[in-house]
Each structure stands twice: as structure tokens, then as C-alpha cells.
Design a protein around this motif. Structure first.
Motif, short mmCIF file in Angstrom:
data_model
loop_
_atom_site.label_atom_id
_atom_site.label_comp_id
_atom_site.label_asym_id
_atom_site.label_seq_id
_atom_site.Cartn_x
_atom_site.Cartn_y
_atom_site.Cartn_z
N ASN A 154 -0.84 1.38 -3.46
CA ASN A 154 -0.57 0.44 -5.13
C ASN A 154 0.03 -0.78 -3.59
O ASN A 154 1.14 -0.89 -3.00
CB ASN A 154 0.76 0.59 -5.81
CG ASN A 154 1.18 0.02 -6.83
OD1 ASN A 154 1.55 -1.23 -6.67
ND2 ASN A 154 0.89 0.84 -7.25
N VAL A 162 7.91 1.49 -6.06
CA VAL A 162 6.76 0.03 -6.29
C VAL A 162 7.42 -1.06 -6.62
O VAL A 162 8.30 -0.93 -7.38
CB VAL A 162 5.64 0.51 -7.62
CG1 VAL A 162 4.85 -0.67 -7.56
CG2 VAL A 162 5.57 1.93 -6.95
N SER A 221 5.88 12.10 0.61
CA SER A 221 4.80 13.64 0.07
C SER A 221 5.60 14.68 0.15
O SER A 221 6.06 15.48 0.94
CB SER A 221 3.23 13.93 1.18
OG SER A 221 3.17 12.25 1.62
N VAL A 273 2.67 13.10 -4.52
CA VAL A 273 3.25 11.98 -3.94
C VAL A 273 4.28 11.18 -4.88
O VAL A 273 3.76 10.17 -6.12
CB VAL A 273 2.29 10.41 -3.22
CG1 VAL A 273 2.70 9.70 -2.61
CG2 VAL A 273 0.96 11.14 -2.47
N ALA A 331 3.52 -1.16 -3.74
CA ALA A 331 5.06 0.34 -2.91
C ALA A 331 5.26 -0.32 -1.85
O ALA A 331 4.25 -0.96 -0.91
CB ALA A 331 3.32 1.19 -2.75
N LEU A 384 6.54 7.81 -4.89
CA LEU A 384 6.39 6.20 -4.42
C LEU A 384 7.64 5.27 -4.89
O LEU A 384 8.25 5.09 -6.27
CB LEU A 384 4.70 5.45 -4.64
CG LEU A 384 3.68 5.94 -4.57
CD1 LEU A 384 3.09 4.86 -4.82
CD2 LEU A 384 3.45 4.90 -3.14
N LYS A 415 7.38 2.69 -0.48
CA LYS A 415 7.99 4.22 0.71
C LYS A 415 7.18 4.97 -0.20
O LYS A 415 7.14 4.22 -1.29
CB LYS A 415 9.28 3.84 0.73
CG LYS A 415 9.51 4.71 1.67
CD LYS A 415 11.32 4.71 2.17
CE LYS A 415 11.48 5.55 2.79
NZ LYS A 415 13.49 5.52 3.14
N LEU A 416 7.12 6.17 0.57
CA LEU A 416 6.76 7.07 0.00
C LEU A 416 6.68 8.12 0.79
O LEU A 416 7.52 8.19 1.78
CB LEU A 416 4.53 7.01 -0.10
CG LEU A 416 4.09 7.70 1.35
CD1 LEU A 416 4.04 8.16 1.89
CD2 LEU A 416 2.81 6.65 0.68
N PRO A 434 1.76 3.20 1.92
CA PRO A 434 1.95 2.64 0.23
C PRO A 434 1.40 2.38 -0.22
O PRO A 434 0.91 2.04 -1.21
CB PRO A 434 3.50 2.19 0.09
CG PRO A 434 4.23 2.90 1.31
CD PRO A 434 3.79 3.00 3.15
N SER A 435 0.78 0.83 0.70
CA SER A 435 0.47 -0.27 0.22
C SER A 435 -1.04 -0.05 -0.15
O SER A 435 -1.46 -0.49 -0.78
CB SER A 435 0.40 -1.25 1.07
OG SER A 435 -0.54 -1.00 2.40
#
Length: 705
Positions: free
Chosen positions: A251, A270, A259, A266, A254, A268, A256-257, A247-248
Motif C-alpha cells: 500500500n 496505513v 507478518s 500481514v 503503508a 499493516l 509498517k508491517l 510496506p509501501s
């Protein structure tokens, strides 16, 4: 029990195996320990079935039984046992690691990592229950795996072989182990900790004090197996599955993500807002990118998804909706799941729960998801976990599998919990789950408090060591307090913990529910820190129990061997430097320099990997009969061996009954334990007449309850 359950399952009566009434009528520590947990629900590609794994401690065999089940998502038939899950895989802190299955595209098989006979392989189980088998059979433990899109090829990665690791350990043993920044000091250096199912020699990993086996830095080696022919071949770099997107990388804020495999979009989470001294920004923003390189995110702007503590995200298959989970601190960390249509911006509530509604015990774990429904593990403070189907359109909930019905009934009858909300003098808001004491008469009860995190079914606070329901049944009210947001300034965050305890004790005492002179407290990790701070900075506690060391001169000495990583962490999170350079701060934070301020007796039940860090304050307290220390061999930060956990549970129950009620268990096996505590009690009365401890002297003087 395993054979009995297997027989019943074969007869198609799985639910009966979990509904036999318990022998004991009370909520004993053993019953809390042997709860059946559920985790890793994954729905089949056609949406008709769900695979999940159960885990249950066995005290007698000092292990955990894990079983994979497959069940029709309609809930019209009982779960079908398809495979043993092997030994539970754990991280170096002792926590169980997620182990989700991967469905084959045709829905005939589930693939999963399993630790069996000392080997971590990828296993395959037939969904119809006809059998399971290891697929990889590699000389090294499998780190990761993936199926190709058509389910014909299994790809997996390994590091050093098991034989290479064992030889490296023996070579060190023979030559002597050189002490450097990677060696965990304060524990046995040769095969002293459980890693990957065996006692292994350890080294520090990349994050703070986590541990890893020797040769853990060996690069991944990827292999492919043709599932039709079972032929193997090494994978070229171009064939290796892409690493999971961090995630980072998309961003910097961020964390957690998720897909969408169909569109490539995606979602995110943030962190946003001004921190004001907090470790993390206070709010979470939900955004969607059209792809990893998109610089123009679509934001969820509904009031249902702004300034909320969003802890989970998933894509709803085959559509434009993101499912997100809000964990509400004002509801005692109760969870709600919403669906956000990225195109229209509309947000709708799917389900609102009194406790966890996720993929297991972790509040950020994912439910199983299909286009029509979720399969979630649901648990409340006073109700053990069960698996539910939740319709995404209507929110209708249906219990698919409840393996703990007898305990749920007894909890409802004997130890129901209440959600408490209160504010301290400065206006800070707190929540906690309160188990009122079962008591005789109208006199206020003693109170036990633990402070940290109170999510899901509360068997004993973080680390599961203080049996809250058992304490309540024994006449001691029990309260688990959710911590305030984590402040970087250690004195501020500890002070908030103390304020939470002081204010709720005042609230409960003013209502006549508890006796403010008989309050005990315990905790693990951050909970241990706040417990010791409360001891040092107040006269609130009559007895305490901790499991983890805190900042001390010994902790600094041993940790300093790690070098800059340790020094920078100590400075950032505790504002501590070398003791001779920041002595005032050390005097404020460390119990080593505040022994005279600790007035209540302390029980210390610590893991072997950590206890030595606490000896510079534990030994003086023990010598003065102000502390009792037990150390559990081969245990990491969170103890996990069932026999050890039960011993800690039962001793904590005995400890607080002794100090808060003047009660002793007549079991002859505990005579030596009480002999020590009676000596501590006499010392408290003789040397510290201002102590708030409410024991009444030696056994000959004590009146039975």
C-alpha cells in the motif's frame, strides 16, 4: 566495573551490581549519561525466557559496554549474563541501531551480530552462560543473517571485504579524492567518521545526508554454514532468504508491517486522512491482509484503533490477535498496547503507561512477545528504563530487571516531572514534560526549553545534550515540548514551535512559576531550527544553545554539489530555490540574512561533520562576541562519544547558569570558558542594551548566588 559486575554475576547477585548507591546526591550530567539502557528483548520459542541487551556509557574509557542477558520470564530468578555484546553498531547519524538476537529453535542458543575487534560477525552464545563464539569469521563485515527453520544452518550476507575497503581508501588518499556528488563536503575526506567501528572514508548514501563506507554498493554475497560440521558453501540465488517485504509495496501509504509466520497474514499500518499541508496524513489505519496479494483487507474499526497514532504492531503467536501500540500525543507521548482479534473485531486494552512501553528507546521498537506475555522496556520522563513482563490477558506488570534503581530514587526525590498540556492563541494543542526548579525562596525561576520529541526517560532532549534534571536541580526549570505535526511549509512549522514556546512561557509566568525575562532554549536538528527561528522572530530568549546547522547560504553551496536530490528536498521541505531566485524566502528563513535580529547569545556545540555548513552566520556572530562555537572531532549528526557528550552536557549546564542566573562554576579548569563568556556579556551590555540576557557583567562585578 566490568570485572566487578562479572564477578557478582557469577555469584548470582546481578541486581546488587546495579543497586549500589551513587556517590553524588545530585542528578549530575554524568549520571544521566551513564544510565543503563535496555533493548532488543526477544522471547524464547517456548515462551519461558527472554534475551535482551544492555548498553552503558563509560566516560573514563570513552566507550559503551554492552552485555547480553537471558532471564526466566517468570521473574523468579535474576538475569544471567551470557555474552559481551561488542561495540554498539550505529547508523551514520550516530544513533544506536537495533540488534535483536535470534533464538535457536531448541532454545539453547542466541545468535546476534556483534562488532568485536573491528569485525562484525554473527556470534552465538549459550543460554546457560557457558560461553560465546563468533560463527562467521568472514573477511567482510556481516550485513544480515538468518537461521533455517530447524536451526541447523546459518545463512549470512556480506559485501566488500574489510581489506578491500581499506585498500580503496588508501588508493584514493594516494591519488587524490575526486570531488563529486557523493563526497560529503565540510568534513575531513580521509577516514574522518565512525562507520562500523572504525574511522572510515565516507560517501553519501541514498537518503538525504546519510553516510556510507566506500564500496557500500557492492552486492550482497550469501554464505551458508552447517552448524554441525562448520562447513561453508556459497548460496545459489534460489537459496537466498527472501528480502524483507516493504510496506509501501502493499500500500503506497503503508509505513509498517508485521507478518504472521504461521498463517502468512500481514498486518499493516496505513496513513489516512487529509494532510492539510502536513508532511504525513494525520491518522493511522490498522488492517490485515490474508497474504501479500490480498486486495480486500480486514480493517480494525473499533474506536480504540481509529484516528489514533499507532506506532507499533506485532502478531500474538498462535492466535488471531494483532497487538498494536498507540503513542498518545495528548498524554505527552505516553503509550498503550491493545490486542485486536481479527476474527471477532474485539479490541481490548493490555497496558497503559505514563511513558514508553516498547522494545527500547525508539517508540516504534517491538517488545518481546509470546502467546502469554510481553517483555517490554518501560521508561518515563523522570524514571530510567527497566524491563517488565506484561501479561497479555490480565495486563499484570512485573519488573524483571531494573538496572537503575538509585537514579530512579534520586529522580523521584529531586527532579520529578509533570505533564503539561496547553493551547496557543489559535487553539493548537501542545504537551510537554516539565521539571520544576529546586529553588530557594518564592521568586520565580529561570526556564530552559527544548522543542522536538520527548519520549521515554528524558536525559536531555533529542540528542541528549541538555541535562534537564541537572538544570532543575540547579534552580532552572526545564521543559521538553513535543512538536506539533510536521508541516511542509517551513515557516508554518517553525511558527508553531515559536507559538508553543510563547504560550507556555506566558502560562508558567502567569502562574508565578518562572521568570519570563530569563528564558533559555536549545535543540538538535529540528530543535536547532526552531531555536534559531525563535531567536530571529521574538525577544523571548535570554540565551540559546544549538548543535545543528540550519538553512544558510553556505549550506546551500555545499549541499548543491549533491545535485537534484538536494534541490528537490530543499524545495519540498523549505520552499527554497537558488538564493538569487528565491531571495525573499531566504531572507525569511536563514539566520545568515537575519543577524541583526538575533539579540541573545548563542552557544554552538556542533559535530565536525556539519559545523562548516553554519560558518556563514556563526563567524559574524563570534566576531561580534555574540556566539561561542565548539566543534567535536569525528562526530556525526548526533554526538555519541561519551567524553564528548559529557562535555556538551556540562557546558550547556554552565552556559545557562551563567546567562540565566549569573553563576560561574569556581572550577579553575573552566576559567578560560568564563573569560570568553564574560567578554560576550560585556559586549551584550555595551552594544545591545535591548538584549534580554541577564548576565550582570564581568566576574569582578558579579555577585555570588
Amino acid at each position: 566495573m566490568h570485572s566487578f559486575v562479572k564477578t557478582l554475576l557469577a555469584a548470582g547477585a546481578v541486581l546488587l551490581a546495579f543497586s549500589v548507591p551513587a556517590h553524588a546526591e545530585t542528578i549530575s550530567p554524568k549520571r544521566l549519561l551513564e544510565v543503563v539502557d535496555i533493548g532488543n528483548p526477544v522471547i524464547s520459542p517456548d515462551g519461558s525466557k527472554v534475551a535482551y541487551r544492555t548498553e552503558q556509557a563509560s566516560v573514563e574509557r570513552n566507550t559503551y559496554d554492552t552485555i547480553w542477558y537471558v532471564q526466566e520470564l517468570g521473574g523468579d530468578s535474576p538475569p544471567h549474563r551470557v555474552a559481551d555484546g561488542g561495540l554498539t553498531l550505529r547508523d551514520s547519524a550516530g544513533q544506536a541501531m537495533p540488534a535483536p538476537a535470534t533464538w535457536s529453535p531448541d532454545g539453547r542458543w542466541i545468535y546476534y551480530r556483534a562488532l568485536v575487534d573491528g569485525k562484525i560477525d554473527v556470534w552465538r552464545a549459550a543460554v546457560d552462560g557457558s560461553g560465546s563464539e563468533p560463527m562467521t569469521l568472514d573477511a567482510a563485515n556481516v550485513r544480515d543473517f538468518a537461521l533455517d527453520a530447524d536451526g541447523r544452518v546459518l545463512k549470512y550476507s556480506v559485501g566488500a571485504t574489510r581489506e578491500e575497503v581499506i585498500e580503496a581508501e588508501q588508493a584514493e588518499y594516494d591519488r587524490g579524492i575526486r570531488i563529486d556528488s557523493t563526497v560529503p563536503l565540510g568534513q575531513n575526506l580521509f577516514r574522518s567518521g565512525n562507520l562500523e567501528g572504525r574511522l572510515a572514508t565516507q560517501r553519501y548514501g541514498k537518503v538525504w545526508f546519510d553516510h556510507a563506507p566506500l564500496l557500500a554498493d557492492r552486492p550482497d554475497r550469501w554464505t551458508a554454514i552447517d552448524l554441525a560440521t562448520r562447513k561453508r558453501r556459497d548460496l545459489a540465488d534460489s537459496e537466498i532468504p527472501s528480502p524483507r517485504l516493504e510496506p509501501s509495496k502493499l500500500n503506497p501509504d503503508a509505513f509498517k508491517l508485521a507478518s504472521d509466520p504461521q498463517s502468512g497474514r500481514v498486518a499493516l499500518l496505513v496513513r489516512t486522512g487529509h494532510g492539510y499541508g502536513l508532511l504525513y496524513k494525520p491518522y493511522v489505519e490498522l488492517v490485515v491482509l490474508s497474504g501479500p496479494k490480498d486486495k480486500r483487507p480486514v480493517r480494525c474499526v473499533s474506536e480504540l484503533c481509529t484516528k489514533k497514532e499507532i506506532t507499533g504492531i506485532q502478531w500474538r503467536p498462535g492466535g488471531d490477535e494483532v497487538l498494536f501500540t498507540v503513542t498518545d500525543p495528548h498524554e505527552g507521548t505516553g503509550q498503550s498496547i491493545f490486542r485486536w482479534n481479527v476474527g471477532s473485531g474485539q479490541v481490548r486494552l493490555v497496558v497503559q503507561a505514563r511513558g514508553l512501553v516498547s522494545g527500547g528507546r525508539d517508540r516504534s521498537s517491538d517488545c518481546g512477545v509470546s502467546a502469554e506475555a510481553l517483555a517490554c522496556v518501560v521508561a518515563e520522563a523522570d524514571r530510567p528504563p527497566r524491563l517488565e513482563r506484561i501479561d497479555l490477558e490480565s495486563g499484570h506488570r512485573q519488573v524483571l530487571f531494573d538496572p537503575n534503581p538509585a537514579l530512579a530514587r534520586d529522580m523521584a526525590a529531586s527532579a520529578p516531572s509533570q505533564l503539561l498540556r496547553w493551547t496557543d492563541a489559535s487553539g493548537e494543542e501542545f504537551t510537554g514534560w516539565f521539571f520544576p526548579a529546586r529553588k530557594k525562596g518564592d521568586s520565580p525561576s529561570p526556564l530552559f526549553v527544548t522543542y522536538y520529541s520527548c519520549t521515554g526517560f528524558l536525559r536531555g532532549g533529542v540528542g541528549d545534550e541538555w541535562p534537564l534534571a541537572s538544570l532543575a536541580e540547579s534552580g532552572i526549570s526545564a521543559l521538553c515540548i513535543n512538536s506539533a505535526p510536521y508541516h511542509i511549509d517551513a515557516a508554518v512549522r517553525y511558527g508553531l514551535g515559536l507559538s508553543a514556546v510563547e504560550s507556555v512561557v506566558a502560562k508558567l509566568a502567569s502562574n508565578g512559576e518562572i521568570d519570563r525575562t530569563r528564558v533559555g532554549m536549545g535543540g538538535l536538528s529540528f530543535g536547532s531550527e526552531v531555536t534559531l527561528w525563535t531567536l530571529m522572530k521574538s525577544d523571548l530568549l535570554a540565551a540559546a544553545s544549538v548543535t545543528s546547522p540550519v538553512t544558510s547560504l553556505n549550506y546551500y553551496l555545499l549541499g548543491s554539489m549533491k545535485g537534484e536530490q538536494f534541490f528537490s528536498g530543499l524545495k519540498k521541505l523549505w520552499q527554497l530555490g537558488a538564493p538569487d531566485k528565491t531571495l525573499a524566502r531566504w531572507k525569511m528563513l536563514s539566520p545568515t540574512l537575519n543577524l541583526d535580529k538575533i539579540k541573545a547569545p548563542i552557544l554552538m556545540q556542533m559535530p565536525e561533520q556539519e559545523y562548516i555548513h553554519a560558518l556563514d552566520y556563526a563567524i559574524p556572530l563570534i566576531r561580534e562576541h555574540r556566539a561561542d562555537l565548539y566543534v567535536f572531532p569525528n562526530e556525526p549528526h548526533q554526538k555519541f562519544q561519551p567524553k564528548h557528550k559529557l562535555a556538551a552536557y556540562e557546558r550547556n549546564l554552565d552556559w545557562f547558569r551563567f546567562w540565566l542566573q549569573g553563576h560561574e562554576d569556581p572550577n579553575p579548569a573552566k576559567a578560560e570558558q568564563y573569560k570568553h563568556w564574560e567578554a560576550m556579556c560585556d559586549a551584550q551590555k555595551t552594544n545591545r542594551p535591548d538584549s534580554p540576557a541577564s548576565c550582570v557583567g564581568t566576574k569582578s562585578k558579579r555577585q555570588p548566588l
